[in-house]
Scaffold this active site. Structure first.
Site, PDB file in Angstrom:
ATOM      1  N   CYS A 365       0.840  -1.205   0.000  1.00 17.23           N
ATOM      2  CA  CYS A 365       0.000   0.000   0.000  1.00 17.23           C
ATOM      3  C   CYS A 365       0.871   1.250   0.000  1.00 17.23           C
ATOM      4  O   CYS A 365       1.410   1.638   1.035  1.00 17.23           O
ATOM      5  CB  CYS A 365      -0.905  -0.034   1.236  1.00 17.23           C
ATOM      6  SG  CYS A 365      -1.859   1.478   1.442  1.00 17.23           S
ATOM      7  N   CYS A 368      -0.417   4.184   2.169  1.00 18.38           N
ATOM      8  CA  CYS A 368      -0.177   4.068   3.616  1.00 18.38           C
ATOM      9  C   CYS A 368       1.308   4.284   3.928  1.00 18.38           C
ATOM     10  O   CYS A 368       1.648   5.064   4.809  1.00 18.38           O
ATOM     11  CB  CYS A 368      -0.551   2.681   4.123  1.00 18.38           C
ATOM     12  SG  CYS A 368      -2.023   1.986   3.387  1.00 18.38           S
ATOM     13  N   ASP A 369       2.164   3.590   3.222  1.00 17.21           N
ATOM     14  CA  ASP A 369       3.570   3.523   3.640  1.00 17.21           C
ATOM     15  C   ASP A 369       4.518   4.391   2.814  1.00 17.21           C
ATOM     16  O   ASP A 369       5.669   4.590   3.212  1.00 17.21           O
ATOM     17  CB  ASP A 369       4.052   2.059   3.562  1.00 17.21           C
ATOM     18  CG  ASP A 369       3.159   1.140   4.376  1.00 17.21           C
ATOM     19  OD1 ASP A 369       2.650   1.600   5.407  1.00 17.21           O
ATOM     20  OD2 ASP A 369       2.959  -0.024   3.984  1.00 17.21           O
TER      21      ASP A 369
END
Ligand code: NAP
Length: 540
Positions: A365, A368-369
């Site tokens: 992701c 997200c990261d």
């Protein structure tokens, strides 16, 4: 002719006097005393010290219930309470850890008055939903709210914070910081707009929020944009249980209720499914570009207008019957029909190092990261729309990214491929990732060129894997629902599965994986279910 009240005219003055008298009564009738401690220093911030004194005296004129002590910043008591700036106002310091850095003037006088009234009456009036969220906070939390006397949105957010701190005195400590009186503190936090709220130095909200969203942001330590009330019910009776809160499930909920059915949505993980972690969604009708999370929030808010959502609940068992029972980790639902909109999960490469280093440099992701890799070197694995979208997103947030694909052509949309070229993002074609190396975090990948038969090593800090999805069919399998040879749920044209009363919609059925298609399948399934429940095909 309509008679208007002229601003400042006789009747407006009368109204103000009446309101003033009511306000005075509220202060006069407070059952509890509120003890204020004002700490000032005659050298620094004198205009703010004077303003703080004046506003406190104005309220004390209305009620004997507000007590005031004033100490100099050099006084022992200031050291006892660890006060270092002037003016600082402490509220019932023997009971609460609440302080105001600056003077509660301008728009902030409203917050100050409300805070005193809440303490004086010993009640905050928070909603039951807010209380449930606050009850989940069991570890001490330091809340800092940046406000300014000229900000009309600030009182709402500051009052939310006061409510939390008054409700949980031993757990939540609160500092209201007037940015005009304390510019250096605002600079240190990078708080250059108000209101802004930090909890344990983490930014949890920008702008004013409804009370429940504020509490949820405080609990999650992250800004929340949608509030879903929690239910205590052990049993829920409904017509349709939708398993899965992605675009298919959310749309099915809206359409089922619009048809006249009662419907609930159960989601064990992230509401919105894959869309919630998609950096940018392009061409969802009506929206050329929209953030995945933003689109999901709109869908959830829309669905909540019609149906109840039960997030964080895992469906353990479905027992078909009349009624069908759906058992989750939290309660039991009885229903006439079940819609499986369980979507799909990330596909894994299945190579050495992948599971060991997942979360330590390996990610599925980029939304997200990605920010953790700014200024670092990563590869993105895959050749479809997801891989290209993720590579572009990483590039745009300052990550040094290379796309690695096992074939000699990408299968993404032309426009996306053109964007890759326009941004000079390197692509390694005919390249397979064979191993991911690193002791504690990703350090390198072993790459195999399937055209030249060569194996090379590339030092990287991260690997983003975007090689498609596998359908989530565990529940379907458990129910004995027939699957296609590709492993998707097999259904007739009306979304009926092989088990009567059990339906499917969205990515779990296979086909094109587009948000608009999942949403369409969800609505189609809801309408078909409505027709079936009105006229059950399994009874014919
Ligand atoms: P996808 O279209 O199925 O593509 C998966 C990619 O990963 C393919 O290039 C495939 O290679 C590669 N791959 C699969 N298994 C692999 C393995 N074990 N090792 C190495 N490479 C592997 O999946 P996706 O890109 O995640 O997209 C999923 C769906 O969402 C698609 O329908 C897509 O159109 C849609 N989507 C759309 C958008 C958009 O419209 N903008 C954005 C994101 C996703 P091969 O080519 O060799 O098979």
């Amino acid at each position: 002719m309509t008679k208007h009240t002229i601003k400042g005219g006789h009747s407006e003055k009368a109204m103000q006097e009446k309101a003033g008298a009511r306000f005075k009564d509220v202060f006069l009738n407070m059952p509890h005393e509120v003890s204020l401690v004002l700490i000032t220093d005659s050298v620094r911030n004198e205009p703010y010290n004077r303003a703080a004194r004046e506003v406190i005296h104005a309220i004390r004129k209305m009620t004997p219930k507000i007590l005031l002590r004033e100490y100099d910043l050099d006084h022992e008591m200031a050291k006892t309470w660890n006060v270092t700036v002037s003016p600082t106002l402490l509220f019932n310091p023997d009971h609460y850890a609440i302080r105001w850095l600056g003077a509660p003037v301008g728009e902030e006088a409203r917050t100050f008055a409300e805070a005193l009234i809440m303490m004086g009456y010993g009640e905050t009036g928070i909603s039951e939903d807010s209380r449930k969220v606050l009850d989940k906070i069991t570890e001490p939390r330091q809340v800092t709210v940046f406000v300014s006397p000229t900000c009309p949105y600030c009182p709402q957010q500051a009052v939310n914070a006061f409510k939390a701190a008054i409700e949980k005195p031993g757990i939540i400590s609160l500092e209201i910081v007037d940015v005009q009186a304390n510019p250096a503190t605002a600079d240190r936090y990078g708080a250059h707009s108000v209101p802004q709220v930090f909890a344990d130095d983490i930014l949890i909200a920008q702008g004013a929020q409804p009370e429940e969203l504020f509490m949820a942001s405080l609990e999650q330590l992250e800004q929340q944009t949608v509030f879903i009330p929690e239910s205590d019910a052990a049993e829920v009776e409904t017509d349709l249980v939708i398993v899965g809160g992605g675009p298919a499930g959310l749309t099915a909920g809206i359409y089922a209720v619009r048809s006249g059915l009662r419907a609930v949505i159960i989601e064990k993980g992230l509401l919105g499914g894959q869309v919630a972690t998609t950096p940018v969604v392009e061409n969802y009708p009506g929206l050329t570009h929209v953030g995945g999370k933003a689109l999901v929030d709109i869908m959830i808010s829309h669905a909540l207008e019609y149906t109840s959502i039960f997030p964080g609940e895992d469906v353990m068992d479905i027992i078909p019957g009349t009624p069908t029972e759906v058992i989750t980790s939290r309660r039991r639902f009885t229903t006439q029909a079940v819609l499986l909109a369980t979507g799909a999960v990330y596909r894994h490469l299945g190579i050495e190092g992948e599971s060991r280093l997942a979360g330590h440099g390996i990610s599925y992701c980029s939304t997200c990261d990605g920010p953790l890799f700014t200024g670092k070197k990563v590869i993105v694995a895959g050749g479809g729309n997801s891989a290209v979208t993720e590579a572009l997103h990483l590039h745009h947030i300052g990550v040094d990214v290379t796309l690695v694909h096992r074939r000699d052509t990408l299968r993404a949309q032309e426009q996306l491929i053109q964007n890759l070229h326009d941004n000079n993002i390197p692509i390694l074609f005919n390249t397979e990732i064979r191993k991911i190396r690193g002791e504690k975090v990703v350090a390198a990948v072993e790459l195999y060129n399937n055209k030249t038969d060569e194996t090379t090593t590339m030092n990287v800090n991260g690997v983003f894997i975007a090689i498609g999805y596998e359908p989530s069919v565990e529940l379907a399998k458990k129910l004995g629902v027939e699957l296609t040879t590709d492993g998707y749920i097999n259904h007739d044209g009306r979304h009926r599965t092989s088990v009567p009363g059990i339906y499917s919609a969205g990515d779990v059925e296979g086909g094109y994986k587009q948000i608009v298609i999942a949403a369409a399948k969800g609505s189609e399934a809801a309408l078909a279910i409505y027709e079936d429940l009105m006229n059950p095909y399994w009874k014919i």
